[in-house]
Design an enzyme around this catalytic site. Structure first.
Site, PDB file in Angstrom:
ATOM      1  N   ASP A 141       0.856  -1.185   0.000  1.00 42.20           N
ATOM      2  CA  ASP A 141       0.000   0.000   0.000  1.00 42.20           C
ATOM      3  C   ASP A 141       0.890   1.231   0.000  1.00 42.20           C
ATOM      4  OD1 ASP A 141      -2.323  -1.518   0.078  1.00 42.20           O
ATOM      5  OD2 ASP A 141      -2.394  -1.537   2.265  1.00 42.20           O
ATOM      6  N   ASP A 160      -7.152  -1.696  -4.241  1.00 37.23           N
ATOM      7  CA  ASP A 160      -8.233  -1.375  -3.304  1.00 37.23           C
ATOM      8  C   ASP A 160      -9.220  -0.386  -3.928  1.00 37.23           C
ATOM      9  OD1 ASP A 160      -6.914  -2.982  -1.481  1.00 37.23           O
ATOM     10  OD2 ASP A 160      -5.863  -1.300  -0.541  1.00 37.23           O
TER      11      ASP A 160
END
Length: 257
Positions: A141, A160
């Site tokens: 991330d 995501d």
């Protein structure tokens, strides 16, 4: 039975304009999935190379911070009790979408499922191939909004975002009554209600006409009509009596003479 048939519309079970063909929707789904998957893969590789061990990079006036985070949890840092479980869930999602793709007749659904498929494959790739172990790898991330360190919102990645956008698109289509097979359920319901209303109106008119026909002879004749015939008979009898009286009056002087 009415021999005329109404033309096919978008509310029928076989959507108008699709011809019953699904390959183009499968191609659209696959194209969206491949493009978004490559975007996710390239951005993760670039983030790993540029942000490893670095301080968060402030961009877009501080609205976004680029910061590398290795996430063992689900999307947006949600913990469901095991990385390998999340990998299995991602595999199941991919399998369901691939199986479901052959039934698609909707462009919106194809795009939405393509986004979800790309996101699932992107994070699944990290879990399978990244450290610390296969099926337990940590997801890369690197996007933190409103502040660094996920202060206001969990750090996330392109996969995501794709899952979220695809899921929202599918929910919106469902609320609008747009089914995956191209049918429009709300339009079909409105047409059904309209047909029912027309049928009820037709029944009302038929009943009214039937009542009028059955009551016609009584309702159409004047109430005084039955008494009119006796009055005419009485008048005729009176006239006849008057004629006879006149004849008797004329013949009486002759008889006296």
């Amino acid at each position: 039975m009415n021999p005329e048939r109404e033309p096919e519309t978008a509310t029928s079970r076989e959507p108008a304009g699709t011809g019953g063909r699904s390959p183009r929707y499968v191609v659209l789904l696959a194209s969206v999935a491949v493009v978004v998957y490559l975007i996710d893969l390239v951005t993760k590789v670039a983030a790993t190379a540029a942000l490893e061990g670095e301080e968060p990079v402030r961009i877009l006036g501080g609205f976004v911070h680029l910061q590398l985070v290795r996430n063992p949890y689900a999307a947006f840092g949600m913990d469901f009790g095991g990385t390998w479980i999340l990998a299995l869930v991602a595999l199941a999602v991919v399998g369901v979408i691939v199986w479901f793709a052959r039934k698609l007749r909707s462009t919106g659904w194809a795009i939405g499922l393509g986004l979800v498929l790309a996101g699932a494959l992107g994070n699944l790739t990290d879990r399978v191939f990244r450290a610390p172990a296969p099926m337990e790898g940590h997801v890369i991330d690197f996007l933190s909004v409103f502040g660094p360190d996920g202060r206001y919102f969990p750090v996330f990645n392109a996969a995501d975002s794709a899952i979220t956008i695809g899921a929202v698109l599918i929910v919106v289509l469902s609320v609008l009554g747009r089914d995956y097979d191209g049918t429009i359920t709300r339009g079909r319901k409105r047409n059904t209600d309209t047909d029912s209303g027309d049928a009820e109106a037709g029944d009302t008119d038929t009943n009214t006409d039937t009542d009028a026909e059955s009551a016609g002879p009584e309702a159409g004749a004047p109430a005084a009509a039955p008494d009119a015939a006796p009055d005419a008979t009485d008048a005729a009898s009176a006239a006849e009596d008057g004629t006879r009286s006149g004849r008797a009056a004329r013949t009486s002087p002759e008889e006296d003479a």
